[in-house]
Design an enzyme around this catalytic site. Structure first.
Site, PDB file in Angstrom:
ATOM      1  N   LYS A  98       0.806  -1.225   0.000  1.00 34.99           N
ATOM      2  CA  LYS A  98       0.000   0.000   0.000  1.00 34.99           C
ATOM      3  C   LYS A  98       0.843   1.280   0.000  1.00 34.99           C
ATOM      4  O   LYS A  98       0.432   2.289  -0.536  1.00 34.99           O
ATOM      5  CB  LYS A  98      -0.960   0.004   1.189  1.00 34.99           C
ATOM      6  CG  LYS A  98      -2.112  -0.970   0.979  1.00 34.99           C
ATOM      7  CD  LYS A  98      -3.247  -0.717   1.943  1.00 34.99           C
ATOM      8  CE  LYS A  98      -4.467  -1.552   1.592  1.00 34.99           C
ATOM      9  NZ  LYS A  98      -4.251  -2.988   1.895  1.00 34.99           N
ATOM     10  N   GLU A 120      -9.885   7.178   3.681  1.00 35.65           N
ATOM     11  CA  GLU A 120     -10.806   6.298   4.397  1.00 35.65           C
ATOM     12  C   GLU A 120     -10.069   4.984   4.601  1.00 35.65           C
ATOM     13  O   GLU A 120      -9.157   4.648   3.852  1.00 35.65           O
ATOM     14  CB  GLU A 120     -12.093   6.078   3.599  1.00 35.65           C
ATOM     15  CG  GLU A 120     -12.054   4.923   2.609  1.00 35.65           C
ATOM     16  CD  GLU A 120     -11.106   5.146   1.437  1.00 35.65           C
ATOM     17  OE1 GLU A 120     -10.837   6.313   1.089  1.00 35.65           O
ATOM     18  OE2 GLU A 120     -10.621   4.144   0.863  1.00 35.65           O
ATOM     19  N   SER A 386       1.593  -9.925  -1.083  1.00 38.43           N
ATOM     20  CA  SER A 386       1.183  -8.522  -0.891  1.00 38.43           C
ATOM     21  C   SER A 386       1.522  -7.946   0.481  1.00 38.43           C
ATOM     22  O   SER A 386       1.761  -6.753   0.594  1.00 38.43           O
ATOM     23  CB  SER A 386      -0.311  -8.366  -1.162  1.00 38.43           C
ATOM     24  OG  SER A 386      -1.079  -9.207  -0.318  1.00 38.43           O
TER      25      SER A 386
HETATM   26  C1  PLP Z   1      -5.142  -4.001   1.485  1.00 35.12           C
HETATM   27  C2  PLP Z   1      -4.483  -5.275   1.224  1.00 35.12           C
HETATM   28  C3  PLP Z   1      -4.893  -6.114   0.162  1.00 35.12           C
HETATM   29  C4  PLP Z   1      -6.091  -5.812  -0.705  1.00 35.12           C
HETATM   30  O1  PLP Z   1      -6.040  -4.619  -1.439  1.00 35.12           O
HETATM   31  P1  PLP Z   1      -5.753  -4.600  -2.996  1.00 35.12           P
HETATM   32  O2  PLP Z   1      -6.058  -3.199  -3.391  1.00 35.12           O
HETATM   33  O3  PLP Z   1      -6.697  -5.587  -3.631  1.00 35.12           O
HETATM   34  O4  PLP Z   1      -4.350  -4.976  -3.203  1.00 35.12           O
HETATM   35  C5  PLP Z   1      -4.181  -7.275  -0.074  1.00 35.12           C
HETATM   36  N1  PLP Z   1      -3.123  -7.630   0.701  1.00 35.12           N
HETATM   37  C6  PLP Z   1      -2.713  -6.854   1.727  1.00 35.12           C
HETATM   38  C7  PLP Z   1      -1.545  -7.308   2.536  1.00 35.12           C
HETATM   39  C8  PLP Z   1      -3.370  -5.661   2.022  1.00 35.12           C
HETATM   40  O5  PLP Z   1      -2.940  -4.905   3.050  1.00 35.12           O
END
Ligand code: PLP
Length: 403
Positions: A98, A120, A386
């Site tokens: 993020k 938000e 992610s």
């Molecule tokens: C917020 C988040 C997501 C989901 O958000 P996307 O916009 O779909 O990437 C996925 N993995 C993690 C670790 C997150 O913090």
């Protein structure tokens, strides 16, 4: 389910009107038109300017810790008899992808002359990434969060406050993400001149989905160079990523969208099962409609009310997907699959035990595809890791002991 149209040689990039195929656009209250118009006319010039590029790349390197490694997961590869690489977004500062986006947007906001940031947040991850860059840039930060979410995600509320942000509870409606989004919109409408609204995924009115995709595209840009070095080819056979709104997936797919021999697999949260009534599998359950300023696929009742989604992972608990993903689905360019809470939790634990990496529960959904789908021994499969699972420790523990 919506009908798939098989099309060839089409673009997966946004067009001049802000659409990806039939999805996208900017469905906003008239009063926000000047804000969106300003962004739309200026974002590309700003992002492409050498001065922006230099500052963005320097911060990604020295502050975020990029490039993130592309790690060959040897034990996982042996177990599943294929070549598995993990793109380590979990090693970024603040623990997920993020921050790539919030760094980009704060630099853009400065160049637009904005003095305040609003955001938000649902689980609080985007709120923390926003509060972080606001502290870094000495900009006032207000984060709207549903009152119930604030109670459920207390550590992230404390993190945001420690970083100097003001966290404002949204007390209307279900007191969750959509209500926080409404409050943030209301704030923006009342303060259009001095405020920039940092949206946390590839959702919202045009140009947000494209802007966020560009900031996250550094993921696949690095992957290409890293794969070239490790395998001799820039292109893997498959790229797998989880999808909440779709920003980490879009970052991992971005530079492969036109490489038709690279298979793209987007993984949604099935919750307790796609037909259980407690799910967030948008492409399976959703229909076209307008959500948060864009036409996309969303879970809704027959008369168009948004259905409350459910997933064990707070980051995938979203009733829609970004318009670019709706187009990837409708055009057949990406495969959409879904994974239940149970399967995700098992896959998360398996990664802990085989590679010594505790993944975020969102990410664990992407890992679970290895159980659902066979890959050839010689195929190169990249999974976008992610985020890290530190924030999910309690959920892992409760799940283990059946609480
Ligand atoms: C917020 C988040 C997501 C989901 O958000 P996307 O916009 O779909 O990437 C996925 N993995 C993690 C670790 C997150 O913090």
């Amino acid at each position: 389910m919506i009908e798939k149209t098989i099309t060839y040689d089409q673009s997966y990039q946004v067009n001049n009107h802000g659409y990806y195929g039939e999805f996208g656009g900017a469905y906003i209250p008239e009063i926000l038109y000047p804000n969106i118009q300003e962004l739309k006319t200026r974002y590309l010039d700003i992002i492409h300017s050498p001065d922006f590029q230099e500052e963005f790349n320097q911060l990604l390197r020295d502050y975020v810790g990029r490039p993130t490694p592309l790690y060959f997961a040897k034990r996982m590869s042996e177990r599943y008899n294929t070549q598995i690489y993990l793109k380590r977004e979990d090693l970024n500062h603040t623990g997920a992808h993020k921050i790539n986006n919030t760094i980009g947007q704060i630099l853009l906001a400065k160049r637009l002359g904005k003095e305040k940031i609003i955001a938000e947040t649902g689980a609080g991850q985007h709120g923390v990434a926003t509060a972080t860059v606001c502290a870094l840039m000495n900009v006032e930060c207000i984060v709207y969060m549903g009152k119930i979410d604030m109670e459920r995600q207390r550590p992230n509320v404390e993190r945001m406050r420690l970083l100097g942000a003001t966290v404002v509870p949204a007390t209307s409606g279900s007191q969750t993400l959509k209500d926080a989004t409404n409050e943030a919109m209301r704030h923006w409408i009342n303060n259009p001149e001095d405020t920039h609204y940092i949206i946390g995924s590839v959702v919202g009115p045009h140009p947000y989905p494209d802007m966020v995709a560009r900031f996250q595209s550094v993921i696949s840009e690095e992957m290409k160079a890293q794969l070239k070095e490790k395998t001799g080819s820039e292109n893997p056979h498959h790229v797998i990523a989880c999808v909440g709104g779709g920003s980490n997936a879009m970052g991992a797919f971005y530079h492969y969208l036109d490489a038709k021999n690279v298979n793209l697999i987007a993984v949604e949260a099935a919750g307790k099962g796609v037909d259980s009534g407690e799910s967030a599998a948008t492409t399976y359950l959703g229909k076209p409609g307008v959500l948060h300023g864009s036409r996309t696929l969303l879970m809704q009742t027959p008369d168009g009310q948004v259905v409350e989604p459910y997933s064990i992972s707070a980051g995938l608990d979203y009733p829609g997907i970004g318009p670019a993903h709706a187009h990837l689905f409708a055009s057949g360019r990406a495969e959409f699959m879904s994974v239940t809470d149970d399967d995700a939790m098992k896959a998360g634990k398996l990664l802990c035990r085989t590679e010594g990496i505790i993944p975020a529960i969102e990410t664990a959904h992407a890992l679970a595809i290895l159980e659902q789908r066979k890959f050839d021994p010689k195929e190169v499969v990249v999974i976008n890791l992610s985020g890290r699972g530190d924030k999910d420790l309690q959920t892992y523990i409760d799940y283990e002991f059946g609480l």
